[in-house]
Every structure is written in structure tokens, then in C-alpha cells.
Design a protein around this motif. Structure first.
Motif, PDB file in Angstrom:
ATOM      1  N   PHE A 154       0.920  -1.036  -0.339  1.00  0.00           N
ATOM      2  CA  PHE A 154       0.308   0.278  -0.728  1.00  0.00           C
ATOM      3  C   PHE A 154       0.949   1.102  -0.155  1.00  0.00           C
ATOM      4  CE2 PHE A 154      -2.327  -3.272   2.234  1.00  0.00           C
ATOM      5  CZ  PHE A 154      -3.080  -4.198   1.176  1.00  0.00           C
ATOM      6  N   THR A 155       0.169   2.057  -0.546  1.00  0.00           N
ATOM      7  CA  THR A 155       0.920   3.311  -0.546  1.00  0.00           C
ATOM      8  C   THR A 155       0.126   4.451   1.114  1.00  0.00           C
ATOM      9  OG1 THR A 155      -0.928   4.311  -2.334  1.00  0.00           O
ATOM     10  CG2 THR A 155       0.804   3.838  -3.729  1.00  0.00           C
ATOM     11  N   TRP A 156      -0.527   3.941   1.185  1.00  0.00           N
ATOM     12  CA  TRP A 156      -1.145   4.563   2.461  1.00  0.00           C
ATOM     13  C   TRP A 156      -1.673   3.954   3.260  1.00  0.00           C
ATOM     14  CZ3 TRP A 156      -1.676   9.903   3.537  1.00  0.00           C
ATOM     15  CH2 TRP A 156      -2.344  10.369   4.726  1.00  0.00           C
ATOM     16  N   ILE A 157      -1.707   3.701   4.633  1.00  0.00           N
ATOM     17  CA  ILE A 157      -2.629   3.521   5.690  1.00  0.00           C
ATOM     18  C   ILE A 157      -3.397   3.696   6.525  1.00  0.00           C
ATOM     19  CG2 ILE A 157      -2.134   0.539   4.499  1.00  0.00           C
ATOM     20  CD1 ILE A 157      -0.537   0.232   6.252  1.00  0.00           C
ATOM     21  N   GLU A 158      -3.653   3.125   7.360  1.00  0.00           N
ATOM     22  CA  GLU A 158      -4.110   4.067   8.362  1.00  0.00           C
ATOM     23  C   GLU A 158      -4.316   2.894   9.569  1.00  0.00           C
ATOM     24  OE1 GLU A 158      -6.642   7.014   8.157  1.00  0.00           O
ATOM     25  OE2 GLU A 158      -5.966   8.099   6.519  1.00  0.00           O
ATOM     26  N   ASP A 159      -4.538   2.862  11.228  1.00  0.00           N
ATOM     27  CA  ASP A 159      -4.585   2.019  11.477  1.00  0.00           C
ATOM     28  C   ASP A 159      -6.265   1.974  11.840  1.00  0.00           C
ATOM     29  OD1 ASP A 159      -2.369   3.335  13.187  1.00  0.00           O
ATOM     30  OD2 ASP A 159      -3.660   4.249  14.660  1.00  0.00           O
ATOM     31  N   PHE A 160      -6.119   0.132  11.967  1.00  0.00           N
ATOM     32  CA  PHE A 160      -7.221  -0.718  12.102  1.00  0.00           C
ATOM     33  C   PHE A 160      -8.286   0.134  13.465  1.00  0.00           C
ATOM     34  CE2 PHE A 160      -4.711  -3.260   9.811  1.00  0.00           C
ATOM     35  CZ  PHE A 160      -5.777  -3.809   9.118  1.00  0.00           C
ATOM     36  N   SER A 161      -9.404   0.275  13.125  1.00  0.00           N
ATOM     37  CA  SER A 161     -11.111   0.602  13.779  1.00  0.00           C
ATOM     38  C   SER A 161     -12.106   0.113  13.209  1.00  0.00           C
ATOM     39  CB  SER A 161     -11.362   1.673  13.964  1.00  0.00           C
ATOM     40  OG  SER A 161     -12.644   2.037  14.639  1.00  0.00           O
ATOM     41  N   ASP A 162     -12.075  -0.977  14.056  1.00  0.00           N
ATOM     42  CA  ASP A 162     -13.860  -2.121  14.169  1.00  0.00           C
ATOM     43  C   ASP A 162     -13.653  -2.955  13.021  1.00  0.00           C
ATOM     44  OD1 ASP A 162     -15.086  -0.618  16.107  1.00  0.00           O
ATOM     45  OD2 ASP A 162     -15.956   0.889  14.467  1.00  0.00           O
ATOM     46  N   GLY A 163     -11.980  -4.058  13.571  1.00  0.00           N
ATOM     47  CA  GLY A 163     -11.429  -4.448  11.902  1.00  0.00           C
ATOM     48  C   GLY A 163     -11.394  -4.111  11.042  1.00  0.00           C
ATOM     49  N   LEU A 164     -11.216  -2.922  10.692  1.00  0.00           N
ATOM     50  CA  LEU A 164     -11.107  -2.228   9.107  1.00  0.00           C
ATOM     51  C   LEU A 164      -9.797  -1.140   9.362  1.00  0.00           C
ATOM     52  CD1 LEU A 164     -14.418  -2.200   7.129  1.00  0.00           C
ATOM     53  CD2 LEU A 164     -12.815  -3.784   7.053  1.00  0.00           C
ATOM     54  N   ALA A 165      -9.057  -0.991   8.451  1.00  0.00           N
ATOM     55  CA  ALA A 165      -8.079   0.333   7.994  1.00  0.00           C
ATOM     56  C   ALA A 165      -8.640   0.527   6.597  1.00  0.00           C
ATOM     57  CB  ALA A 165      -6.564  -0.601   8.398  1.00  0.00           C
ATOM     58  N   LYS A 166      -7.994   1.976   6.498  1.00  0.00           N
ATOM     59  CA  LYS A 166      -7.941   2.923   5.615  1.00  0.00           C
ATOM     60  C   LYS A 166      -6.804   2.435   4.920  1.00  0.00           C
ATOM     61  CE  LYS A 166      -8.781   7.463   4.039  1.00  0.00           C
ATOM     62  NZ  LYS A 166      -8.697   8.764   4.273  1.00  0.00           N
ATOM     63  N   ALA A 167      -7.326   2.457   3.405  1.00  0.00           N
ATOM     64  CA  ALA A 167      -5.176   1.904   2.718  1.00  0.00           C
ATOM     65  C   ALA A 167      -6.002   2.603   0.814  1.00  0.00           C
ATOM     66  CB  ALA A 167      -5.071   0.619   2.641  1.00  0.00           C
ATOM     67  N   GLN A 168      -4.850   2.629   0.645  1.00  0.00           N
ATOM     68  CA  GLN A 168      -4.815   3.343  -0.614  1.00  0.00           C
ATOM     69  C   GLN A 168      -3.708   2.808  -1.910  1.00  0.00           C
ATOM     70  OE1 GLN A 168      -3.273   6.697  -1.388  1.00  0.00           O
ATOM     71  NE2 GLN A 168      -4.578   7.821  -3.153  1.00  0.00           N
ATOM     72  N   ALA A 169      -3.826   1.376  -2.801  1.00  0.00           N
ATOM     73  CA  ALA A 169      -2.753   1.075  -3.080  1.00  0.00           C
ATOM     74  C   ALA A 169      -2.456   1.352  -4.485  1.00  0.00           C
ATOM     75  CB  ALA A 169      -3.904  -0.413  -3.973  1.00  0.00           C
ATOM     76  N   GLU A 170      -2.194   2.966  -5.207  1.00  0.00           N
ATOM     77  CA  GLU A 170      -1.821   3.453  -5.781  1.00  0.00           C
ATOM     78  C   GLU A 170      -1.593   4.488  -5.276  1.00  0.00           C
ATOM     79  OE1 GLU A 170       0.606   2.155  -7.600  1.00  0.00           O
ATOM     80  OE2 GLU A 170       0.052  -0.329  -7.299  1.00  0.00           O
ATOM     81  N   LYS A 171      -0.612   5.406  -5.364  1.00  0.00           N
ATOM     82  CA  LYS A 171      -0.049   7.150  -4.800  1.00  0.00           C
ATOM     83  C   LYS A 171      -1.090   7.510  -5.898  1.00  0.00           C
ATOM     84  CE  LYS A 171       4.177   9.031  -3.581  1.00  0.00           C
ATOM     85  NZ  LYS A 171       4.534   8.819  -2.707  1.00  0.00           N
ATOM     86  N   GLU A 172      -1.985   7.666  -6.983  1.00  0.00           N
ATOM     87  CA  GLU A 172      -3.306   8.580  -6.966  1.00  0.00           C
ATOM     88  C   GLU A 172      -4.531   7.440  -7.313  1.00  0.00           C
ATOM     89  OE1 GLU A 172      -2.747  11.670  -7.377  1.00  0.00           O
ATOM     90  OE2 GLU A 172      -0.661  11.302  -6.855  1.00  0.00           O
ATOM     91  N   GLY A 173      -4.455   6.494  -6.634  1.00  0.00           N
ATOM     92  CA  GLY A 173      -5.477   5.883  -6.509  1.00  0.00           C
ATOM     93  C   GLY A 173      -6.687   6.103  -5.203  1.00  0.00           C
TER      94      GLY A 173
END
Length: 186
Positions: A154-173
Motif C-alpha cells: 500500500f501507498t497509504w494505510i491508517e490504523d485499524f478500527s472495528d476490524g478495518l483500516a483505510k488504505a490506498q494501493a496506488e499513490k493517485e488511486g
């Protein structure tokens, strides 16, 4: 709410070159002490009952009553989250724990995970048993043993909350949410 949400709100004070802590009412909770004891001002003071302090240029932790419980020996520390605190090793000459190699210590001060990964700017620490780490501009998650459980994809991830984490696979994606196996959930 998590039990840690009810931690005491203490604030550092300085009196005659000595440092201590007061509460929100101005009552002294930890008497000023040691010329070179300086509070780490974090977004989570006394997170999980411990506060970072600097002594002679190295960081450790004190309990609420002011007793040093983890001897200062690291260049920088994060507040505790999920039972662990991120640290930057004294030999790492990069400025700040974010951007430098980070390892993790438990509440006894034992280094559980050595400083082998970089810390993403936007992730806090262990959340729901996993911690975001960075390597070569890609991010993934490790567990509390240091094992990589979600690969560096991933190019971006955040902490898990309620079993999910915000993520981005590509920089402009687009952004989405991944589960604890790294699969796209949303």
C-alpha cells in the motif's frame, strides 16, 4: 469507550528549572524534580498510565506518581498504544520518530521488535493487535511479534478500527478499507 479514554489529564510545569505535572485544576500531582527531566508533550499524555520523559537526551517513561519505570535510553518515543510504544534507536541519526527506523517496547521496557521498519506518518501504533510499518515507500502491517502479516503493498494505510483500516494501493488511486488479512472489504 476504551479504558484509556479515561486517563488523567496532566500537564507539565517547570519551577526553578525542575519539572513536574499538574492536573486540569492546577493541583500539583507530581512535584517538580530533576533539572533534566522534561516531559514529552504528546497527543496522548499518560497513555496507558505512562508518560514519556527525557533525561540527559534519552527518553524513557514515568508512572503517574512520577517514578521512572522505564529507564531513559532511546532517542525518541511514542506514547503507548495497544500495550507498546514505538522508539527510535539512539544510533539512528534521522530526525524524529516518524521517518526514522522504529522498534517497539512493552510496558517493562523490553524491546519486543527491533528498529527495522520505518513508521508511516499517519499511523499511530498498535491497533487491534496490528501496527502499520513502512519499507521502501510501501506499507503493510506487523503483529505484536514483529511478523509481517499484511505485505508491503500500500501507498497509504491508517490504523485499524472495528476490524478495518483505510488504505490506498496506488499513490493517485482511490481509497478503500482492508480487513486484517489485507483483503479489500470496502
Amino acid at each position: 469507550q476504551e479504558p484509556d479514554d479515561f486517563r488523567p489529564q496532566l500537564f507539565p510545569i517547570r519551577k526553578d528549572k525542575l519539572w513536574g505535572f499538574i492536573d486540569a485544576y492546577g493541583e500539583v500531582i507530581i512535584e517538580p524534580q530533576e533539572d533534566d527531566l522534561v516531559s514529552q508533550i504528546t497527543s496522548t499524555p499518560f497513555a496507558e498510565g505512562l508518560e514519556g520523559v527525557e533525561v540527559n537526551g534519552n527518553w524513557g517513561f514515568i508512572y503517574l506518581e512520577g517514578r521512572i519505570v522505564i529507564t531513559p535510553r532511546w532517542k525518541q518515543l511514542d506514547g503507548f498504544q495497544g500495550g507498546y510504544s514505538g522508539f527510535q534507536h539512539p544510533e539512528d541519526d534521522r530526525i524524529g520518530i516518524i521517518g526514522g527506523r522504529v522498534g517497539y517496547v512493552d510496558k517493562t521496557g523490553r524491546e519486543i521488535i527491533g528498529p527495522i521498519y520505518d513508521k508511516p506518518f499517519f499511523a499511530g501504533g498498535f491497533s487491534e493487535g496490528l501496527c502499520a510499518v513502512k519499507k521502501d515507500d510501501r506499507m503493510g502491517f506487523i503483529d505484536k511479534t514483529g511478523k509481517l502479516v499484511i505485505p508491503f503493498q500500500f501507498t497509504w494505510i491508517e490504523d485499524f478500527s472495528d476490524g478495518l483500516a483505510k488504505a490506498q494501493a496506488e499513490k493517485e488511486g482511490k481509497y478503500g478499507f482492508i480487513d486484517k488479512k489485507g483483503n479489500w472489504a470496502i
